[in-house]
Scaffold this motif. Structure first.
Motif, PDB file in Angstrom:
ATOM      1  N   PRO A  76       3.189  -7.185  -3.521  1.00  0.00           N
ATOM      2  CA  PRO A  76       3.771  -5.643  -2.699  1.00  0.00           C
ATOM      3  C   PRO A  76       3.730  -4.529  -3.926  1.00  0.00           C
ATOM      4  O   PRO A  76       2.970  -3.409  -3.583  1.00  0.00           O
ATOM      5  CB  PRO A  76       4.742  -5.163  -1.275  1.00  0.00           C
ATOM      6  CG  PRO A  76       5.306  -6.527  -1.448  1.00  0.00           C
ATOM      7  CD  PRO A  76       4.199  -7.731  -2.642  1.00  0.00           C
ATOM      8  N   LEU A 118       6.634  -7.497   1.405  1.00  0.00           N
ATOM      9  CA  LEU A 118       6.478  -6.242   1.474  1.00  0.00           C
ATOM     10  C   LEU A 118       7.371  -5.490   0.246  1.00  0.00           C
ATOM     11  O   LEU A 118       8.462  -6.128   1.191  1.00  0.00           O
ATOM     12  CB  LEU A 118       6.211  -5.247   3.099  1.00  0.00           C
ATOM     13  CG  LEU A 118       5.799  -5.802   4.065  1.00  0.00           C
ATOM     14  CD1 LEU A 118       6.136  -5.464   5.376  1.00  0.00           C
ATOM     15  CD2 LEU A 118       4.406  -5.168   3.840  1.00  0.00           C
ATOM     16  N   GLN A 127      -0.275  -2.431   2.370  1.00  0.00           N
ATOM     17  CA  GLN A 127       0.930  -3.291   2.106  1.00  0.00           C
ATOM     18  C   GLN A 127       0.898  -4.692   3.289  1.00  0.00           C
ATOM     19  O   GLN A 127       0.513  -5.316   3.007  1.00  0.00           O
ATOM     20  CB  GLN A 127       2.456  -3.142   1.855  1.00  0.00           C
ATOM     21  CG  GLN A 127       2.841  -2.641   0.185  1.00  0.00           C
ATOM     22  CD  GLN A 127       4.071  -2.581   0.265  1.00  0.00           C
ATOM     23  OE1 GLN A 127       4.766  -2.939   0.313  1.00  0.00           O
ATOM     24  NE2 GLN A 127       4.315  -1.259  -0.611  1.00  0.00           N
TER      25      GLN A 127
END
Length: 258
Positions: free
Chosen positions: A65, A96, A110
């Motif tokens: 991410p 994430l 993301q």
């Protein structure tokens, strides 16, 4: 004692000075296997190249991410192509990270990439390696929405409650040298409860060196400290934890190891 370091970034430039000497020496230090996860296209390619060069190194490929700047969903076609390599055993490192990213639109990007890579993993019948930092609810919600995928939460930092959900979903949980730190109370609580067959060990090298090596460059020769800490919490012998986590890693990544 043979250990499997299931997450080490050996493509990182921190290893440029001695990468070959270090990787070649891992088996003699009791590290039978290590897996190198990619974070974008260049690092994914580098991890695959290392897996080709060293028999005891495996790879994962994907977009982290924090590495989405300039990336598009069309780039996942190249990740899919890399994933066809026989030594690529997972899609990762994906997930994430809200710790560094505060912008709502970038957080949404993301989530979009995470969901797309879970879908890719399901299509390819590969497990995933998940990075979750300060995004526990959204990460778990997306995982739950993709029930056809199994994976591992690496460097686990979530709650005991979330760990129980992940175990019910059939997922694995992996721990780094952070479990040796003085502030590791929550992770240790998870280890105390977690069934041994759901635990893997890792370094996240070159980061997260365990006590008493904290502050140094981390590498797989320190992964034994993670196994030792788990053994202490479980009231077990370290060799037994090493055997169990090796078996877990082999099963999870579908590796046949003699």
């Amino acid at each position: 004692m043979e250990l499997f370091d299931t997450h080490a970034h050996y493509n990182d430039d921190a290893f440029d000075v001695d990468r070959d000497a270090l990787l070649s020496s891992l088996p003699e230090h009791g590290v039978a296997l290590a897996l190198c996860p990619g974070c974008d296209l260049p690092s994914s390619r580098a991890c695959v190249a290392l897996a080709e060069q060293y028999q005891h190194i495996y790879a994962a490929v994907g977009f982290h991410p924090e590495n989405l700047e300039g990336a598009s969903l069309e780039d996942l076609a190249q990740i899919e192509a890399l994933a066809a390599h026989p030594k690529v055993k997972a899609i990762g490192e994906i997930g994430l990270d809200y710790y560094w990213e505060k912008d709502d639109a970038r957080r949404q990007n993301q989530r979009t990439f995470f969901a797309a890579q879970l879908e890719l993993a399901e299509r390819l019948d590969l497990p995933v390696i998940v990075h979750d930092r300060e995004a526990h609810k959204d990460c778990l919600d997306i995982v739950r929405a993709h029930s056809g995928v199994t994976g591992v939460y690496h460097c686990y930092s979530g709650s005991l409650e979330d760990a129980k959900v992940l175990v019910k979903l059939g997922w694995m949980i992996s721990f780094t040298g952070a479990v040796t730190f003085k502030n590791a109370r929550r992770a240790l609580e998870v280890i105390d409860w977690l069934p041994l067959d759901r635990i893997m060990v890792e370094t996240d090298a070159p980061y997260m060196a365990p006590t008493p090596f904290r502050g140094k460059r981390n590498d797989s020769t320190y992964v034994y400290r993670v196994a030792e800490t788990i053994a202490q919490r479980k009231g077990m012998d370290t060799d037994a934890v090493a055997r169990a986590t090796m078996e877990n890693g082999l099963r999870f990544f579908r590796i046949a190891h003699q």
